[in-house]
Enzyme design. Structure first.
Site, PDB file in Angstrom:
ATOM      1  N   GLY A  14      -5.824   2.681  13.668  1.00  0.00           N
ATOM      2  CA  GLY A  14      -6.983   1.840  13.362  1.00  0.00           C
ATOM      3  C   GLY A  14      -7.186   1.961  11.861  1.00  0.00           C
ATOM      4  CB  ALA A  15      -7.511  -0.561   9.189  1.00  0.00           C
ATOM      5  CD  GLU A  16     -11.586  -0.422  10.235  1.00  0.00           C
ATOM      6  OE1 GLU A  16     -10.979   0.062  11.215  1.00  0.00           O
ATOM      7  OE2 GLU A  16     -11.657  -1.640  10.024  1.00  0.00           O
TER       8      GLU A  16
ATOM      9  NE  ARG B  22      -3.773  -5.395  10.627  1.00  0.00           N
ATOM     10  CZ  ARG B  22      -3.603  -5.152   9.318  1.00  0.00           C
ATOM     11  NH1 ARG B  22      -3.374  -6.140   8.482  1.00  0.00           N
ATOM     12  NH2 ARG B  22      -3.643  -3.922   8.851  1.00  0.00           N
TER      13      ARG B  22
ATOM     14  CG  LEU C  96       1.068  -6.464  -7.416  1.00  0.00           C
ATOM     15  CD1 LEU C  96       1.453  -6.345  -8.884  1.00  0.00           C
ATOM     16  CD2 LEU C  96       0.647  -7.896  -7.091  1.00  0.00           C
TER      17      LEU C  96
ATOM     18  N   GLY D 196       4.248  -2.429  -7.116  1.00  0.00           N
ATOM     19  CA  GLY D 196       3.120  -1.614  -7.549  1.00  0.00           C
ATOM     20  C   GLY D 196       1.785  -2.295  -7.301  1.00  0.00           C
TER      21      GLY D 196
ATOM     22  N   GLY E 153      -1.269   0.303   3.575  1.00  0.00           N
ATOM     23  CA  GLY E 153      -2.453  -0.229   2.883  1.00  0.00           C
ATOM     24  C   GLY E 153      -3.653   0.692   3.047  1.00  0.00           C
ATOM     25  CG  ASP E 154      -5.062   1.402   6.787  1.00  0.00           C
ATOM     26  OD1 ASP E 154      -5.675   0.410   6.336  1.00  0.00           O
ATOM     27  OD2 ASP E 154      -4.513   1.414   7.902  1.00  0.00           O
TER      28      ASP E 154
HETATM   29  O1  KDG Z   1      -3.533  -0.889   8.768  1.00  0.00           O
HETATM   30  C1  KDG Z   1      -3.009  -0.327   9.930  1.00  0.00           C
HETATM   31  C2  KDG Z   1      -3.636  -0.990  11.106  1.00  0.00           C
HETATM   32  O2  KDG Z   1      -3.167  -2.302  11.164  1.00  0.00           O
HETATM   33  C3  KDG Z   1      -3.337  -0.324  12.411  1.00  0.00           C
HETATM   34  O3  KDG Z   1      -3.769   1.008  12.402  1.00  0.00           O
HETATM   35  C4  KDG Z   1      -3.911  -0.995  13.597  1.00  0.00           C
HETATM   36  O4  KDG Z   1      -6.193  -1.297  12.988  1.00  0.00           O
HETATM   37  C5  KDG Z   1      -5.137  -1.783  13.285  1.00  0.00           C
HETATM   38  C6  KDG Z   1      -5.025  -3.222  13.371  1.00  0.00           C
HETATM   39  O5  KDG Z   1      -6.002  -3.827  13.753  1.00  0.00           O
HETATM   40  O6  KDG Z   1      -3.978  -3.772  13.074  1.00  0.00           O
END
Ligand code: KDG
Length: 329
Positions: A43-45, A177, A235, A239, A266-267
């Site tokens: 989960g991103a957060e 997403r 990028l 970078g 990215g997280d």
């Molecule tokens: O940034 C990583 C997330 O994409 C992954 O952990 C799952 O939260 C997620 C998502 O909704 O894609």
């Protein structure tokens, strides 16, 4: 409230989002034929929360989980990583979500979500409480939460405004997403949220999705004009470049010997960025330092399977930034 977990009074960073159980096949190839899986969470957060906690920051993760074993597992894992989960909520009427990766052996893994109707997708503005932000310095949110359910975009908007009114700074990673919502809805909602943040963290493709084709400099200026004080454009293998009203700073990527799993990079970048943002004070060079740290975090994340398993402790990060070699035996 999440029962047995002790609340920490202060937090450097609060995050709000959905965490899921992540099932990853042990072999490459099509998911339909994968016989064995490992189990983790993602989960991103919560990825950002773990990254920050490993760097020594106090983090409060807020999310909604089902009253089920997977919800328990997510809380245990985050608490084990030192993240404060005491304000996470459990909803007996809806389940904890699951997601699967599919490793092809090259490029980005495919991702399959089983999260429609999850407890997190029921988040609404009425759930957002001033208590979530009490004693905290900064709120981090992403563009995933607004895509989850009928009221989640309003909830995120409300949380960003509430956090600001309580004196927190706010960062926003659009984390587009496409599997979760239509392009029109995504573009409209993400553009509405940008003015509510101080630090905006899009990738180059996301910038193009939001504003059409422009130069990197033009993206930076256009996003700054919407309100954020700082904009960082990721990028990928070139970078990152950061923009503020006074300056723009470009930083090279950290090269890695082998990319294993790009999900979570990215997280990791956001966690590195936020850790330095918290320390920026009056230092004019903070943005360059933050970009270097963020790039290094991203580089470490992609070398391991899993969204966050490769994230470093502060001492490991320092070693990488100083160009030191690991002692392996
Ligand atoms: O940034 C990583 C997330 O994409 C992954 O952990 C799952 O939260 C997620 C998502 O909704 O894609």
């Amino acid at each position: 409230m999440s029962g047995n977990y002790a609340a920490q009074r202060n937090a450097d960073v609060v995050t709000i989002g959905e965490s899921m159980v992540l099932l990853q096949p042990m072999s490459e190839g099509q998911l339909a034929y994968a016989p064995l899986f490992t189990r983790s969470i993602a989960g991103a957060e919560s990825n950002v929360s773990i990254g920050l906690s490993r760097l020594g920051r106090k983090v409060r993760w807020i999310g909604r989980l089902g009253v089920d074993p997977f919800g328990d597992m997510i809380l245990h894992t985050l608490a084990g990583e030192g993240v404060d989960v005491s304000l996470a909520e459990r909803d007996p009427a809806y389940p904890t979500a699951i997601y699967f990766k599919e490793f092809k052996g090259y490029g980005d893994p495919n991702v399959y979500y089983y999260r429609k109707g999850s407890a997190a997708s029921r988040l609404s503005p009425e759930h957002v409480k001033p208590e979530w932000f009490a004693g905290a310095r900064h709120l981090h949110v992403t563009g995933i939460t607004p895509a989850l359910g009928p009221h989640t975009a309003d909830a995120v908007k409300h949380a960003m405004k509430q956090a600001k009114s309580q004196g927190l700074t706010v960062s926003f990673d659009p984390n587009l997403r496409r599997k979760l919502w239509s392009e029109e809805e995504a573009r409209r909602t993400l553009l509405e949220l940008i003015p509510l943040c101080d630090l905006f963290l899009p990738g180059l493709e996301e910038a193009e999705f939001l504003l059409g084709e422009k130069t990197e400099e033009a993206y930076g200026q256009a996003f700054l004009e919407m309100g954020p004080e700082t904009v960082v454009l990721k990028l990928g293998d070139r970078g990152a470049v950061g923009f503020s009203v006074e300056r723009s700073v470009r930083v090279d990527p950290v090269r890695v010997p082998r990319i294993v799993d790009t999900v979570g990079a990215g997280d990791a970048f956001a966690a590195g960025m936020l850790s330095e943002y918290l320390d920026r004070g009056e230092d004019e060079n903070w943005l360059e330092r933050a970009l270097r740290t963020a790039n290094a975090m991203g580089a470490l994340a992609v070398q391991y399977r899993g969204d966050w398993e490769g994230l470093p402790k502060q001492s490991e990060l320092d070693r990488l930034l100083e160009g030191g070699k690991d002692v392996t035996r």
